[in-house]
Write an enzyme that holds these catalytic residues in place. Sequence first.
Site, PDB file in Angstrom:
ATOM      1  N   SER A   1       0.801  -1.235   0.000  1.00  0.00           N
ATOM      2  CA  SER A   1       0.000   0.000   0.000  1.00  0.00           C
ATOM      3  C   SER A   1       0.828   1.276   0.000  1.00  0.00           C
ATOM      4  CB  SER A   1      -0.932   0.029   1.214  1.00  0.00           C
ATOM      5  OG  SER A   1      -1.925  -0.958   1.086  1.00  0.00           O
TER       6      SER A   1
ATOM      7  N   LYS B   1       0.457   3.463  -2.938  1.00  0.00           N
ATOM      8  CA  LYS B   1      -0.714   4.326  -3.122  1.00  0.00           C
ATOM      9  C   LYS B   1      -0.356   5.803  -3.080  1.00  0.00           C
ATOM     10  CE  LYS B   1      -3.805   0.739  -1.488  1.00  0.00           C
ATOM     11  NZ  LYS B   1      -4.295  -0.017  -0.348  1.00  0.00           N
TER      12      LYS B   1
ATOM     13  N   TYR C   1      -3.701  -3.120 -10.593  1.00  0.00           N
ATOM     14  CA  TYR C   1      -3.639  -2.865  -9.158  1.00  0.00           C
ATOM     15  C   TYR C   1      -2.775  -3.899  -8.432  1.00  0.00           C
ATOM     16  CZ  TYR C   1      -5.220  -2.077  -4.373  1.00  0.00           C
ATOM     17  OH  TYR C   1      -5.270  -1.826  -3.028  1.00  0.00           O
TER      18      TYR C   1
ATOM     19  N   TYR D   1      -4.372   3.106   7.816  1.00  0.00           N
ATOM     20  CA  TYR D   1      -5.595   2.335   8.019  1.00  0.00           C
ATOM     21  C   TYR D   1      -6.426   2.972   9.129  1.00  0.00           C
ATOM     22  CZ  TYR D   1      -2.646  -0.719   5.286  1.00  0.00           C
ATOM     23  OH  TYR D   1      -1.809  -1.214   4.338  1.00  0.00           O
TER      24      TYR D   1
ATOM     25  N   VAL E   1       1.125  -3.596   4.085  1.00  0.00           N
ATOM     26  CA  VAL E   1       1.110  -4.867   4.820  1.00  0.00           C
ATOM     27  C   VAL E   1       2.382  -5.687   4.611  1.00  0.00           C
ATOM     28  CG1 VAL E   1      -1.397  -5.132   4.977  1.00  0.00           C
ATOM     29  CG2 VAL E   1      -0.183  -6.050   2.991  1.00  0.00           C
TER      30      VAL E   1
END
Lengths: 311, 311, 311, 311
Positions: B71, B74, B196, B247, B265
Amino acid sequence: MAIMTTSSLTFQPVLDRIAAEIEKTPERGRPADYIPALAACDPRRFGMAVAEPDGTVYGVGDWRQPFSAQSITKVFTLALDLAREGDALWEHVGREPSGNPFNSLVQLEYENGIPRNPFINAGALVVTDRLQTQTGDAAETLLAFLRAESGNDELTINERVAASESAHGDRNAALGHFMASYGNIGNPVPVLLNQYFRQCSVEASCADLALATGFLARHGIRADGTRLLSSSQSKQVNAIMLTCGTYDAAGDFAYRVGLPGKSGVGGGIIAVVPGHCTLCVWSPGLDERGNSVSGVAALDRFTTLTGLSVF
Amino acid sequence: MAIMTTSSLTFQPVLDRIAAEIEKTPERGRPADYIPALAACDPRRFGMAVAEPDGTVYGVGDWRQPFSAQSITKVFTLALDLAREGDALWEHVGREPSGNPFNSLVQLEYENGIPRNPFINAGALVVTDRLQTQTGDAAETLLAFLRAESGNDELTINERVAASESAHGDRNAALGHFMASYGNIGNPVPVLLNQYFRQCSVEASCADLALATGFLARHGIRADGTRLLSSSQSKQVNAIMLTCGTYDAAGDFAYRVGLPGKSGVGGGIIAVVPGHCTLCVWSPGLDERGNSVSGVAALDRFTTLTGLSVF
Amino acid sequence: MAIMTTSSLTFQPVLDRIAAEIEKTPERGRPADYIPALAACDPRRFGMAVAEPDGTVYGVGDWRQPFSAQSITKVFTLALDLAREGDALWEHVGREPSGNPFNSLVQLEYENGIPRNPFINAGALVVTDRLQTQTGDAAETLLAFLRAESGNDELTINERVAASESAHGDRNAALGHFMASYGNIGNPVPVLLNQYFRQCSVEASCADLALATGFLARHGIRADGTRLLSSSQSKQVNAIMLTCGTYDAAGDFAYRVGLPGKSGVGGGIIAVVPGHCTLCVWSPGLDERGNSVSGVAALDRFTTLTGLSVF
Amino acid sequence: MAIMTTSSLTFQPVLDRIAAEIEKTPERGRPADYIPALAACDPRRFGMAVAEPDGTVYGVGDWRQPFSAQSITKVFTLALDLAREGDALWEHVGREPSGNPFNSLVQLEYENGIPRNPFINAGALVVTDRLQTQTGDAAETLLAFLRAESGNDELTINERVAASESAHGDRNAALGHFMASYGNIGNPVPVLLNQYFRQCSVEASCADLALATGFLARHGIRADGTRLLSSSQSKQVNAIMLTCGTYDAAGDFAYRVGLPGKSGVGGGIIAVVPGHCTLCVWSPGLDERGNSVSGVAALDRFTTLTGLSVF
């Protein structure tokens, strides 16, 4: 972060320029209308103050006009309770953004009566409940603190506004009883509500509130040089203001303004530039998320003009 | 904010001290176990790097070991898309914290297929979808950017991990189809998912990612001196990282670390001290909210030891 | 539907057989424990009564023992209010199943203070509020009705239970204030709560309640031959009992028992075989959804043994 | 329940009267518009059929006109799967009303991928998935059953409609992948979706569907006298139809019509009077909850005129 050196800085020209720009803005929002005392405010009124850590204050417009502080007081009761009970508070209220516009009761139910953070109403009720237990009179403790920090003994609670809040207080009563059903309220709910509505009804000016917020720019030190919060606790309150201080617009506020801030439905917003200064702006017209339209615009301009932003 | 003057600073002793402390910590968390490639990681591994705006890098431990960025990517796809389409992006994804642990689909339904922010999975899918439309190959665009900023041409996508992500990708497929049902996805869902999963499977080291994040400490300027984002956009990305980057622990991260950050993660976390430096830390053991246990601890220590915090 | 002809039927052997079977059942559930008066009940107690439309009653076990009717009273206040204001009631409360175990407040918020149906607590509060407005004393109106239908003037409200309900009533207080905040409550919330807690604290026996339910088997006709509800309204109350009468187990109850029914946390359940008879069963041990374990089992056996089911 | 003796009954005059009344009704609703094949239907068309347990059929209007059965097929796949695997099915899908209009994904997430009942889309996907596993071709199994029960070998799947459903199937794809992420789907999601869209696209007339529903009036016995379901299972399917058969209007349908029923967005509704007869009505104009306006009105009149209601 482009930081202006304090020595060469006077905030007055910046404030004057912002006030002049706001004056020309046609769209000023609408005052809160859930109680008559707030609905009567003129949305074109505007005041702004900046306080330096040493107590110097700059201001423009209606910066000495008292207004209804409302949710801005949540910052002070949080600090006052944290100063007394420290991390024990965090067993009763979280510090995560609440994140959805309809969540007050939804999330509270999902998370077993522990509110997400101290700045949503449910969380503020918990903080007031705990400060009440610590002090026996949460609203008077708050009032004494604000008077001492602002140096203004005239600062007061508007009892007429408090009574009006109480008469329209079913939603807060529901929150209080709901959390009580989970064992997360220590005082009788009617006692708590009375304290809470009085706390919300404090009236103070931009100058008063910018000064009273000073401890968050001074890493926890009060106006008289004594310590209210540890440096780490002061940093924590700033972090919670940045992530949770402006209802469901915290992300947008961080994005546009980039400072820890806390708004109230009376049209006030306080903000902190850690180490540098504190601000308070007031204009009663709100946007649809409950934040002062001209207040957010003024803070946006302030960070743009001065380069003072935490990002 | 106590800011160290850059001239007198070298980050090496601080990093060494943090690594020594982490080494002694018994609790290191557990690696992500939803795909085998991540589950096999040793939770005691630890690396950390700090990059200064001029490209100087300091590191300790496994700071040159490539790991699965997940992530963290992102942040880069967000910046790459913002650079191309600007504010038009915000009609398709919000920038408010998501605020509740079970919200991915709940909120998406409540808010008609517009995800809350670019860092929850649904929002990242929208960003990738749009970058795909802009570039024809979102994952390769990302890879080229990371190579250029880190100066590391070896940096690659682990296709085995991407295949494994795809094989366990029902939840993301559900999100993609769900948003497509609201008209918020422009590419065929299978094309989007392929992009993705490849994007998530980029492997890079702490040194690579600290360097690649540099544009956020340089107010939008890339390593080669060209501009990727405006100063205002750079500030905006930092604000979104602070409020939404870890998160459902964004509030806690802001409270403990006080820096814009983004976790993955795979056990990595990047962080930004605007104007001063960027960091990347890696340790595969996660806490129950999906953030690296030792990574958060190391950043917490870093801001405490250096006084570098935005609050 | 295999329907026994009434002429050849006596329910006594069926009741005796069911009681004997229940007696041998080891698992009897646990009494409600939120107030002491209910927690003290012995879960092995069991009574059951069947009343024919002409007033003949059959019974077994503790069928003449008064117990706390609790939510069973919601059927009667619904009928009493419907009889007075007709369809106007449906502007203030819905008649759809609530469908999720955590929904009391969630759905209420989502649906702007209009509860889903008259049998969840929020809906029952609305019905009591309206009956209070119609009659000036909802609880006494209910009591008078139950006495008249059962022919038992000893039937009473247990004031000690009512006081205990009130002392543990924060959740209901929250519901009341919450709906009041939407303008859906006409009386002061404390007045409403007092009426509601008294209503829940009616004590009656299986015989009393089976007789009092008789109007729903007689298509709206009271014991004295006067009409309470139209035939259509009587059918409507039965429909709401079938779809909403047993908390979040309405589907399961319909599936197993196949009769309109309404349970209470005191361990009672009433049920209707339209045109044929009414039943009341009591055993204080509850399952995890709040329905009497032996009560549901007994009704399940009753419909199996007699073939009396609406399906 | 006022039950007409079958010997003196012919349904023809009742049907004629209902059709005449519907003919005069100005408000007929609007056809489903999410796929062109349904949007093109004339909302003034109307047909109704009643089938007696012995296979006698009465009809009026367009009662022999095939239409898109859509969700009505969920009753048959449920029965076909229950007949094969019995109670094992209930580990994968519940039987409680879903209770809220926005719940498809909300509740599914809250309840870990187990849909509330077999008649919401998520639940029907699970049933089809399981029937597919049992038979290797769920849609063909369904088609064969409907042909056998109706005695109509012309009954078919409209492949053009199935393709159109698939092209607009993102929401169902999201549901399928979402449940697969919880391990509650056994077949590949694309295989399942293909079966599901074909199943929905069965075309049959009121006469066909009233006859095919006959086993639910015959306590589980098929047209050829063999047993499909046990008497208890048949009763269970009726119970689920009553509590969950008409989307978020199940309570209202039970209240107005008082029969187990199942509607489809093609404008059809089937209903059961256990032991007496089965009905199918068709009129393509829907209300805002997706049920046929004239279909519900016709069933309402039918139960009023005949006194045939389960309440």
